[in-house]
Design an enzyme around this catalytic site. Structure first.
Site, PDB file in Angstrom:
ATOM      1  N   GLY A  46       0.700  -1.143   0.022  1.00 18.09           N
ATOM      2  CA  GLY A  46      -0.095  -0.042  -0.128  1.00 18.09           C
ATOM      3  C   GLY A  46       0.797   1.142  -0.046  1.00 18.09           C
ATOM      4  N   GLN A  51       3.306   9.877   0.664  1.00 16.66           N
ATOM      5  CA  GLN A  51       4.557   9.293   0.986  1.00 16.66           C
ATOM      6  C   GLN A  51       5.297   9.498  -0.477  1.00 16.66           C
ATOM      7  OE1 GLN A  51       2.545   5.298   2.078  1.00 16.66           O
ATOM      8  NE2 GLN A  51       4.469   5.107   3.178  1.00 16.66           N
ATOM      9  N   CYS A  88       5.957   0.057   7.019  1.00 15.18           N
ATOM     10  CA  CYS A  88       5.487   1.361   6.331  1.00 15.18           C
ATOM     11  C   CYS A  88       6.581   1.552   5.536  1.00 15.18           C
ATOM     12  CB  CYS A  88       5.172   2.398   7.480  1.00 15.18           C
ATOM     13  SG  CYS A  88       4.707   3.914   6.451  1.00 15.18           S
ATOM     14  N   LEU A  89       6.223   1.925   4.189  1.00 15.40           N
ATOM     15  CA  LEU A  89       7.586   2.241   3.338  1.00 15.40           C
ATOM     16  C   LEU A  89       8.178   3.629   3.893  1.00 15.40           C
ATOM     17  CD1 LEU A  89       5.860   1.485  -0.240  1.00 15.40           C
ATOM     18  CD2 LEU A  89       7.761   0.268   1.308  1.00 15.40           C
ATOM     19  N   HIS A 130      -4.277   1.437   7.548  1.00 21.06           N
ATOM     20  CA  HIS A 130      -3.000   2.246   7.565  1.00 21.06           C
ATOM     21  C   HIS A 130      -2.910   3.210   6.616  1.00 21.06           C
ATOM     22  CE1 HIS A 130       1.439   1.678   7.753  1.00 21.06           C
ATOM     23  NE2 HIS A 130       1.004   2.413   6.751  1.00 21.06           N
ATOM     24  N   GLU A 131      -3.439   3.130   5.351  1.00 20.61           N
ATOM     25  CA  GLU A 131      -3.408   3.950   4.274  1.00 20.61           C
ATOM     26  C   GLU A 131      -4.133   5.133   4.459  1.00 20.61           C
ATOM     27  OE1 GLU A 131      -0.675   3.790   2.459  1.00 20.61           O
ATOM     28  OE2 GLU A 131      -0.361   1.464   2.978  1.00 20.61           O
ATOM     29  N   HIS A 134      -2.728   7.598   6.873  1.00 28.21           N
ATOM     30  CA  HIS A 134      -1.637   8.343   6.034  1.00 28.21           C
ATOM     31  C   HIS A 134      -2.256   9.625   5.611  1.00 28.21           C
ATOM     32  CE1 HIS A 134       2.225   6.597   5.832  1.00 28.21           C
ATOM     33  NE2 HIS A 134       1.581   5.401   5.501  1.00 28.21           N
TER      34      HIS A 134
HETATM   35 NI    NI Z   1       2.601   3.417   5.602  1.00 29.17          NI
END
Ligand code: NI
Length: 164
Positions: A46, A51, A88-89, A130-131, A134
């Protein structure tokens, strides 16, 4: 398509308020395409637009081959709570146990602007949650205990120093 740079914590854009999308145009299409490419290049499941440095309400998710591009997503209802290990990236190499909803109903627009609604559960509900977090500037590090938060900050500072 092009791969964009992923903003790592504590990049300020990760905390910025995100804009609602009103124009379902070529710019949005390009953003979504780049987000797919960037996410796949990093082996993510995701990715949210902040991000890649774009504070707009856009998300891409690919969980077990089920692909979702969500524009202006909104949680209509959520139910239950489960603990999962999440990464998480924007926090590369860090995985932590956090609580997430067990089930959620989400309203969103697809890339062409068509309104949709979806019910998700299990790990997919965690990914959606989670997304969407963000887009509200809420990050993995905000969801852990103060002790774990300190550990994450130290770990990130160390990685930044070693140029990782
Ligand atoms: Ni994330």
């Amino acid at each position: 398509m092009s791969i964009r740079e992923i903003c790592r914590y504590p990049a300020p854009v990760l905390r910025e308020p995100t804009e609602t999308i009103h124009e379902f145009d070529g710019e949005l299409k390009k953003l979504v395409e780049d987000m797919w490419e960037t996410m796949y290049a990093s082996d993510g499941i995701g990715l949210a637009a902040p991000q890649v440095g774009v504070p707009k309400k856009v998300i891409v998710i690919d969980y077990n081959g089920e692909k979702y591009a969500l524009v202006n997503p909104e949680i209509i209802s959520r139910e239950g709570s489960v603990t999962n290990e999440e990464g998480c990236l924007s926090f590369p190499g860090i995985y932590v146990n956090v609580d997430a909803p067990e089930r959620m109903d989400v309203r969103y627009c697809d890339e062409s602007g068509e309104a949709r609604e979806i019910s998700v559960d299990g790990f997919l509900a965690c990914v959606f949650s989670h997304e969407i977090d963000h887009l509200n500037g809420r990050l993995l590090i905000d969801r852990v205990s103060p002790l774990r938060r300190q550990f994450m900050k130290k770990r990130l500072a160390k990685d930044a120093k070693s140029g990782d």
